[in-house]
Design an enzyme around this catalytic site. Structure first.
Site, PDB file in Angstrom:
ATOM      1  N   LYS A  77      45.026  -6.515  29.778  1.00  0.00           N
ATOM      2  CA  LYS A  77      45.946  -6.503  28.636  1.00  0.00           C
ATOM      3  C   LYS A  77      46.363  -7.939  28.313  1.00  0.00           C
ATOM      4  O   LYS A  77      46.635  -8.726  29.228  1.00  0.00           O
ATOM      5  CB  LYS A  77      47.183  -5.667  29.015  1.00  0.00           C
ATOM      6  CG  LYS A  77      47.891  -5.032  27.847  1.00  0.00           C
ATOM      7  CD  LYS A  77      48.974  -4.087  28.342  1.00  0.00           C
ATOM      8  CE  LYS A  77      49.643  -3.348  27.226  1.00  0.00           C
ATOM      9  NZ  LYS A  77      48.812  -2.352  26.569  1.00  0.00           N
ATOM     10  N   LYS A  82      55.216  -4.838  25.095  1.00  0.00           N
ATOM     11  CA  LYS A  82      55.464  -3.541  25.737  1.00  0.00           C
ATOM     12  C   LYS A  82      56.747  -3.586  26.564  1.00  0.00           C
ATOM     13  O   LYS A  82      57.535  -2.636  26.562  1.00  0.00           O
ATOM     14  CB  LYS A  82      54.260  -3.141  26.605  1.00  0.00           C
ATOM     15  CG  LYS A  82      54.275  -1.685  27.006  1.00  0.00           C
ATOM     16  CD  LYS A  82      52.915  -1.190  27.420  1.00  0.00           C
ATOM     17  CE  LYS A  82      52.940   0.307  27.710  1.00  0.00           C
ATOM     18  NZ  LYS A  82      51.628   0.835  28.045  1.00  0.00           N
ATOM     19  N   LYS A 102      45.300  15.620  22.520  1.00  0.00           N
ATOM     20  CA  LYS A 102      46.506  15.263  21.774  1.00  0.00           C
ATOM     21  C   LYS A 102      46.470  15.941  20.406  1.00  0.00           C
ATOM     22  O   LYS A 102      45.427  16.379  19.946  1.00  0.00           O
ATOM     23  CB  LYS A 102      46.578  13.744  21.612  1.00  0.00           C
ATOM     24  CG  LYS A 102      47.009  13.061  22.909  1.00  0.00           C
ATOM     25  CD  LYS A 102      47.088  11.574  22.775  1.00  0.00           C
ATOM     26  CE  LYS A 102      48.191  11.114  21.850  1.00  0.00           C
ATOM     27  NZ  LYS A 102      48.323   9.635  21.869  1.00  0.00           N
ATOM     28  N   HIS A 113      42.562  10.339  31.673  1.00  0.00           N
ATOM     29  CA  HIS A 113      43.185   9.075  32.095  1.00  0.00           C
ATOM     30  C   HIS A 113      43.666   9.192  33.539  1.00  0.00           C
ATOM     31  O   HIS A 113      44.401  10.123  33.870  1.00  0.00           O
ATOM     32  CB  HIS A 113      44.427   8.755  31.241  1.00  0.00           C
ATOM     33  CG  HIS A 113      44.115   8.448  29.810  1.00  0.00           C
ATOM     34  ND1 HIS A 113      45.056   7.957  28.933  1.00  0.00           N
ATOM     35  CD2 HIS A 113      42.974   8.550  29.095  1.00  0.00           C
ATOM     36  CE1 HIS A 113      44.496   7.774  27.756  1.00  0.00           C
ATOM     37  NE2 HIS A 113      43.229   8.146  27.815  1.00  0.00           N
ATOM     38  N   GLU A 123      44.288   1.399  35.211  1.00  0.00           N
ATOM     39  CA  GLU A 123      44.128   2.597  34.385  1.00  0.00           C
ATOM     40  C   GLU A 123      42.634   2.822  34.149  1.00  0.00           C
ATOM     41  O   GLU A 123      41.933   1.914  33.695  1.00  0.00           O
ATOM     42  CB  GLU A 123      44.832   2.438  33.035  1.00  0.00           C
ATOM     43  CG  GLU A 123      44.703   3.710  32.204  1.00  0.00           C
ATOM     44  CD  GLU A 123      45.160   3.585  30.763  1.00  0.00           C
ATOM     45  OE1 GLU A 123      46.116   4.249  30.384  1.00  0.00           O
ATOM     46  OE2 GLU A 123      44.538   2.793  30.021  1.00  0.00           O
ATOM     47  N   GLU A 176      39.427   6.420  15.068  1.00  0.00           N
ATOM     48  CA  GLU A 176      40.845   6.753  14.923  1.00  0.00           C
ATOM     49  C   GLU A 176      41.714   5.519  15.160  1.00  0.00           C
ATOM     50  O   GLU A 176      42.718   5.310  14.491  1.00  0.00           O
ATOM     51  CB  GLU A 176      41.195   7.878  15.913  1.00  0.00           C
ATOM     52  CG  GLU A 176      42.516   8.564  15.648  1.00  0.00           C
ATOM     53  CD  GLU A 176      43.675   7.899  16.349  1.00  0.00           C
ATOM     54  OE1 GLU A 176      44.817   8.218  16.014  1.00  0.00           O
ATOM     55  OE2 GLU A 176      43.458   7.035  17.222  1.00  0.00           O
TER      56      GLU A 176
HETATM   57  P1  0O2 Z   1      44.915  -0.296  24.352  1.00  0.00           P
HETATM   58  O1  0O2 Z   1      44.635  -1.487  23.503  1.00  0.00           O
HETATM   59  O2  0O2 Z   1      43.771   0.702  24.345  1.00  0.00           O
HETATM   60  O3  0O2 Z   1      45.388  -0.618  25.709  1.00  0.00           O
HETATM   61  P2  0O2 Z   1      52.044   4.259  28.990  1.00  0.00           P
HETATM   62  O4  0O2 Z   1      51.012   3.168  29.110  1.00  0.00           O
HETATM   63  O5  0O2 Z   1      51.947   5.252  30.104  1.00  0.00           O
HETATM   64  O6  0O2 Z   1      53.418   3.755  28.745  1.00  0.00           O
HETATM   65  P3  0O2 Z   1      51.090   6.301  27.270  1.00  0.00           P
HETATM   66  O7  0O2 Z   1      51.020   6.374  25.785  1.00  0.00           O
HETATM   67  O8  0O2 Z   1      51.827   7.374  27.971  1.00  0.00           O
HETATM   68  O9  0O2 Z   1      51.671   4.895  27.629  1.00  0.00           O
HETATM   69  O10 0O2 Z   1      49.629   6.228  27.892  1.00  0.00           O
HETATM   70  P4  0O2 Z   1      48.426   7.203  27.665  1.00  0.00           P
HETATM   71  O11 0O2 Z   1      48.802   8.412  26.888  1.00  0.00           O
HETATM   72  O12 0O2 Z   1      47.825   7.429  29.016  1.00  0.00           O
HETATM   73  O13 0O2 Z   1      47.438   6.387  26.689  1.00  0.00           O
HETATM   74  C1  0O2 Z   1      47.368   5.015  26.580  1.00  0.00           C
HETATM   75  C2  0O2 Z   1      45.991   4.564  26.087  1.00  0.00           C
HETATM   76  O14 0O2 Z   1      45.116   5.662  25.820  1.00  0.00           O
HETATM   77  C3  0O2 Z   1      46.060   3.805  24.771  1.00  0.00           C
HETATM   78  O15 0O2 Z   1      46.269   2.455  25.029  1.00  0.00           O
HETATM   79  C4  0O2 Z   1      44.682   4.052  24.168  1.00  0.00           C
HETATM   80  O16 0O2 Z   1      43.703   3.223  24.786  1.00  0.00           O
HETATM   81  C5  0O2 Z   1      44.414   5.473  24.592  1.00  0.00           C
HETATM   82  N1  0O2 Z   1      44.944   6.452  23.623  1.00  0.00           N
HETATM   83  C6  0O2 Z   1      45.951   7.322  23.839  1.00  0.00           C
HETATM   84  N2  0O2 Z   1      46.156   8.099  22.761  1.00  0.00           N
HETATM   85  C7  0O2 Z   1      45.246   7.723  21.844  1.00  0.00           C
HETATM   86  C8  0O2 Z   1      44.944   8.180  20.510  1.00  0.00           C
HETATM   87  O17 0O2 Z   1      45.570   9.083  19.966  1.00  0.00           O
HETATM   88  N3  0O2 Z   1      43.934   7.541  19.851  1.00  0.00           N
HETATM   89  C9  0O2 Z   1      43.211   6.533  20.415  1.00  0.00           C
HETATM   90  N4  0O2 Z   1      42.236   5.979  19.693  1.00  0.00           N
HETATM   91  N5  0O2 Z   1      43.480   6.074  21.665  1.00  0.00           N
HETATM   92  C10 0O2 Z   1      44.475   6.661  22.378  1.00  0.00           C
HETATM   93  P5  0O2 Z   1      47.079   1.541  24.008  1.00  0.00           P
HETATM   94  O18 0O2 Z   1      48.201   0.939  24.757  1.00  0.00           O
HETATM   95  O19 0O2 Z   1      47.381   2.265  22.750  1.00  0.00           O
HETATM   96  O20 0O2 Z   1      46.115   0.405  23.602  1.00  0.00           O
END
Ligand code: 0O2
Length: 226
Positions: free
Chosen positions: A72, A80, A139, A147, A166, A181
């Site tokens: 990251k 964040k 979702k 994950h 992760e 998306e």
């Molecule tokens: P990036 O650039 O991919 O890292 P947390 O981290 O636990 O506080 P959360 O939201 O509970 O946050 O985590 P979760 O649900 O495990 O998902 C986080 C990551 O999954 C996201 O990272 C995306 O990579 C992916 N993701 C989750 N939902 C979606 C979605 O609806 N669409 C897409 N395309 N990707 C998704 P980041 O932080 O968004 O970005």
């Protein structure tokens, strides 16, 4: 421009004076922490590469299509922490941000995802911290992926450290959908009407891609005589 100045420049409108001071004070520690995350990525990536090689022998094919990883960025970490109202310290990052080190495993078939996840978490140096199964429970928008947050030991010149990584496991179809998306999410200049209709279209694509994954899996099972 130095790394810290780049982060400050990028976030100049969102950070307070106190945040900037705290970030500057802890910057070297955070950079050191980032090297631990990079090492943890290498460890977990190697584990998946080893599994892929092993399965090539036992099931005569590679369950993994591709592996990507990312650390990251510092500005995303700072944003964040800010969003979660956490201090900009190494402890806050380690205890609250579980996605600093990220690995994505792309498979052709859904059952390979679960097989690889099981193999990883059954290794005795891996601790499973959290599972989010967006394949069994997609979702609302149709996003599917498995994950895992795992903790892996890394061995340094002066001892051992546990680091969280992760792991996102998904099929080629899930990756195809998620990439598109993701682009829609960052598209700022669409009218509300176009945004709504495109989101609906993407939902439908998610449904079709989930059905395709199931059918491809069934065809493979027939080929394999299951
Ligand atoms: P990036 O650039 O991919 O890292 P947390 O981290 O636990 O506080 P959360 O939201 O509970 O946050 O985590 P979760 O649900 O495990 O998902 C986080 C990551 O999954 C996201 O990272 C995306 O990579 C992916 N993701 C989750 N939902 C979606 C979605 O609806 N669409 C897409 N395309 N990707 C998704 P980041 O932080 O968004 O970005």
């Amino acid at each position: 421009m130095t790394e810290i100045n780049k982060v400050k420049e990028k976030l100049k409108n969102t950070l307070s004076e106190t945040d900037v001071m705290e970030m500057t004070r802890n910057f070297n520690d955070v950079r050191e922490l980032m090297t631990y995350y990079q090492c943890a990525i290498m460890e977990v990536e190697t584990k998946f590469r080893v599994l892929n090689e092993r399965f090539k022998l036992s099931i005569e094919r590679n369950p993994i299509d591709s592996i990507t990883s990312r650390l990251k960025s510092l500005d995303s970490i700072v944003q964040k922490l800010e969003r979660k109202k956490l201090p900009m310290t190494v402890e806050a990052i380690e205890q609250n941000l579980f996605d600093v080190a990220g690995i994505r495993i792309i498979c052709s078939f859904v059952d390979d995802i679960y097989m690889l996840a099981d193999c990883l978490v059954s290794q005795d140096d891996i601790k499973l911290v959290r599972v989010k199964d967006y394949i069994k429970n997609p979702k609302e928008n149709g996003y599917r992926s498995l994950h895992l947050i795992v903790e892996v030991p890394i061995f340094l010149e002066n001892g051992k450290r546990s680091v969280k990584v992760e792991v996102q496991l998904r099929t080629i179809a899930m990756e195809f959908w998620a990439n598109l998306e993701h682009q829609l999410r960052y598209k700022k200049n669409l009218s509300l009407q176009l945004l709504r209709s495109t989101s609906r279209e993407l939902s439908e694509c998610a449904r079709i891609s989930a059905a395709l994954d199931m059918r491809m899996q069934s065809v493979r099972d027939i080929i394999n005589g299951k």
